[in-house]
Design a protein around this motif. Structure first.
Motif, PDB file in Angstrom:
ATOM      1  N   MET A   1     -32.383  28.630  -8.886  1.00  0.00           N
ATOM      2  CA  MET A   1     -32.100  28.822 -10.358  1.00  0.00           C
ATOM      3  C   MET A   1     -30.521  30.008  -9.636  1.00  0.00           C
ATOM      4  N   THR A   2     -30.386  30.868  -9.909  1.00  0.00           N
ATOM      5  CA  THR A   2     -29.394  31.613  -9.225  1.00  0.00           C
ATOM      6  C   THR A   2     -29.816  32.811 -10.730  1.00  0.00           C
ATOM      7  N   THR A   3     -29.378  33.765  -9.247  1.00  0.00           N
ATOM      8  CA  THR A   3     -29.568  35.305 -10.449  1.00  0.00           C
ATOM      9  C   THR A   3     -28.750  36.391  -9.423  1.00  0.00           C
ATOM     10  N   SER A   4     -28.823  37.352  -9.612  1.00  0.00           N
ATOM     11  CA  SER A   4     -27.913  38.474  -9.813  1.00  0.00           C
ATOM     12  C   SER A   4     -29.233  39.770  -8.648  1.00  0.00           C
ATOM     13  N   ILE A   5     -30.235  39.059  -7.638  1.00  0.00           N
ATOM     14  CA  ILE A   5     -31.241  39.374  -7.154  1.00  0.00           C
ATOM     15  C   ILE A   5     -31.241  39.113  -6.509  1.00  0.00           C
ATOM     16  N   TRP A   6     -31.221  40.386  -5.112  1.00  0.00           N
ATOM     17  CA  TRP A   6     -31.630  40.458  -3.828  1.00  0.00           C
ATOM     18  C   TRP A   6     -32.464  41.045  -3.429  1.00  0.00           C
ATOM     19  N   ILE A   7     -33.803  40.356  -2.519  1.00  0.00           N
ATOM     20  CA  ILE A   7     -34.834  41.250  -1.650  1.00  0.00           C
ATOM     21  C   ILE A   7     -34.262  41.975  -0.105  1.00  0.00           C
ATOM     22  N   GLU A   8     -34.459  42.808   0.660  1.00  0.00           N
ATOM     23  CA  GLU A   8     -34.517  42.955   1.749  1.00  0.00           C
ATOM     24  C   GLU A   8     -36.004  43.077   2.259  1.00  0.00           C
ATOM     25  N   LYS A   9     -35.883  42.755   2.983  1.00  0.00           N
ATOM     26  CA  LYS A   9     -38.155  43.413   3.741  1.00  0.00           C
ATOM     27  C   LYS A   9     -37.396  44.311   4.415  1.00  0.00           C
ATOM     28  N   GLY A  10     -38.885  44.617   4.717  1.00  0.00           N
ATOM     29  CA  GLY A  10     -38.980  45.440   6.184  1.00  0.00           C
ATOM     30  C   GLY A  10     -39.126  45.270   7.313  1.00  0.00           C
ATOM     31  N   ARG A  11     -38.914  44.311   7.841  1.00  0.00           N
ATOM     32  CA  ARG A  11     -38.399  43.732   9.052  1.00  0.00           C
ATOM     33  C   ARG A  11     -37.043  42.617   9.158  1.00  0.00           C
ATOM     34  N   GLY A  12     -35.967  42.954   7.978  1.00  0.00           N
ATOM     35  CA  GLY A  12     -34.668  42.536   7.897  1.00  0.00           C
ATOM     36  C   GLY A  12     -34.375  41.631   7.822  1.00  0.00           C
ATOM     37  N   ASP A  13     -35.730  40.702   7.032  1.00  0.00           N
ATOM     38  CA  ASP A  13     -35.293  38.983   6.619  1.00  0.00           C
ATOM     39  C   ASP A  13     -34.355  39.857   5.601  1.00  0.00           C
ATOM     40  N   SER A  14     -34.215  38.719   4.370  1.00  0.00           N
ATOM     41  CA  SER A  14     -33.269  39.163   2.885  1.00  0.00           C
ATOM     42  C   SER A  14     -33.451  37.730   2.265  1.00  0.00           C
ATOM     43  N   VAL A  15     -33.288  37.907   1.237  1.00  0.00           N
ATOM     44  CA  VAL A  15     -34.211  36.953   0.152  1.00  0.00           C
ATOM     45  C   VAL A  15     -32.253  36.896  -1.131  1.00  0.00           C
ATOM     46  N   GLU A  16     -31.684  35.955  -1.056  1.00  0.00           N
ATOM     47  CA  GLU A  16     -30.795  36.038  -2.103  1.00  0.00           C
ATOM     48  C   GLU A  16     -30.549  35.765  -3.281  1.00  0.00           C
ATOM     49  N   ASN A  17     -30.539  35.888  -4.313  1.00  0.00           N
ATOM     50  CA  ASN A  17     -30.644  35.002  -6.016  1.00  0.00           C
ATOM     51  C   ASN A  17     -32.441  35.102  -6.151  1.00  0.00           C
ATOM     52  N   ALA A  18     -32.846  35.685  -5.517  1.00  0.00           N
ATOM     53  CA  ALA A  18     -34.398  36.069  -5.473  1.00  0.00           C
ATOM     54  C   ALA A  18     -34.859  36.206  -7.167  1.00  0.00           C
ATOM     55  N   THR A  19     -36.276  35.339  -7.205  1.00  0.00           N
ATOM     56  CA  THR A  19     -37.176  34.928  -8.626  1.00  0.00           C
ATOM     57  C   THR A  19     -37.941  36.483  -9.235  1.00  0.00           C
ATOM     58  N   PHE A  20     -39.324  36.685  -9.341  1.00  0.00           N
ATOM     59  CA  PHE A  20     -40.452  37.365  -9.386  1.00  0.00           C
ATOM     60  C   PHE A  20     -40.761  36.419  -8.765  1.00  0.00           C
ATOM     61  N   ASP A  21     -40.780  35.146  -8.356  1.00  0.00           N
ATOM     62  CA  ASP A  21     -41.871  34.564  -7.035  1.00  0.00           C
ATOM     63  C   ASP A  21     -41.491  35.176  -6.052  1.00  0.00           C
ATOM     64  N   ASP A  22     -40.421  35.371  -5.880  1.00  0.00           N
ATOM     65  CA  ASP A  22     -39.729  35.819  -4.371  1.00  0.00           C
ATOM     66  C   ASP A  22     -40.816  36.877  -4.149  1.00  0.00           C
ATOM     67  N   ILE A  23     -40.618  37.922  -5.535  1.00  0.00           N
ATOM     68  CA  ILE A  23     -41.088  39.278  -4.953  1.00  0.00           C
ATOM     69  C   ILE A  23     -42.385  39.103  -4.909  1.00  0.00           C
ATOM     70  N   LYS A  24     -43.612  38.358  -5.829  1.00  0.00           N
ATOM     71  CA  LYS A  24     -44.025  38.104  -4.868  1.00  0.00           C
ATOM     72  C   LYS A  24     -44.906  37.790  -3.711  1.00  0.00           C
ATOM     73  N   THR A  25     -44.268  37.160  -2.826  1.00  0.00           N
ATOM     74  CA  THR A  25     -43.797  36.837  -2.048  1.00  0.00           C
ATOM     75  C   THR A  25     -43.980  38.228  -1.339  1.00  0.00           C
ATOM     76  N   VAL A  26     -42.843  38.359  -1.007  1.00  0.00           N
ATOM     77  CA  VAL A  26     -42.493  40.084  -0.525  1.00  0.00           C
ATOM     78  C   VAL A  26     -43.623  40.753  -0.162  1.00  0.00           C
ATOM     79  N   ILE A  27     -44.542  40.824  -2.316  1.00  0.00           N
ATOM     80  CA  ILE A  27     -45.506  41.988  -1.755  1.00  0.00           C
ATOM     81  C   ILE A  27     -46.600  41.415  -1.117  1.00  0.00           C
ATOM     82  N   GLU A  28     -46.750  39.899  -0.541  1.00  0.00           N
ATOM     83  CA  GLU A  28     -48.192  39.510  -0.424  1.00  0.00           C
ATOM     84  C   GLU A  28     -47.698  40.180   1.262  1.00  0.00           C
ATOM     85  N   GLU A  29     -46.259  39.797   1.813  1.00  0.00           N
ATOM     86  CA  GLU A  29     -45.891  39.289   3.044  1.00  0.00           C
ATOM     87  C   GLU A  29     -46.492  41.281   3.661  1.00  0.00           C
ATOM     88  N   THR A  30     -46.178  41.863   2.251  1.00  0.00           N
ATOM     89  CA  THR A  30     -46.068  43.717   2.800  1.00  0.00           C
ATOM     90  C   THR A  30     -47.127  44.309   2.519  1.00  0.00           C
TER      91      THR A  30
END
Length: 89
Positions: free
Chosen positions: A1-30
């Protein structure tokens, strides 16, 4: 699925076309990160604003022509952070 949302993580990794599942994963990593790297940023590719979340539940809405304006609030816990992003997306 293509979205207009991106995520930048604290260590510099990023996620393009982010979904809610990606955000949940980033929260767990954070949660597992130290305070220095315990943050992430979620932005919209077409709009000029960013949501910045810190491990201590500080939430910043960063906006403005040069992203030089911000509004800050404090959430209570990670469930509130997830709920906020569920509504955002």
């Amino acid at each position: 699925m293509t979205t207009s949302i991106w995520i930048e993580k604290g260590r510099g990794d990023s996620v393009e076309n982010a979904t809610f599942d990606d955000i949940k994963t980033v929260i767990e990593e954070t949660i597992k990160m130290d305070e220095e790297h315990g943050a992430f940023w979620v932005g919209h590719m077409e709009n000029k604003f960013v949501l910045e979340v810190h491990k201590n539940f500080d939430l910043f809405f960063v906006y403005g022509e040069n992203q030089d304006e911000q509004i800050q609030t404090k959430l209570d816990n990670w469930e509130d952070v997830k709920h906020f992003f569920k509504m955002y997306l």
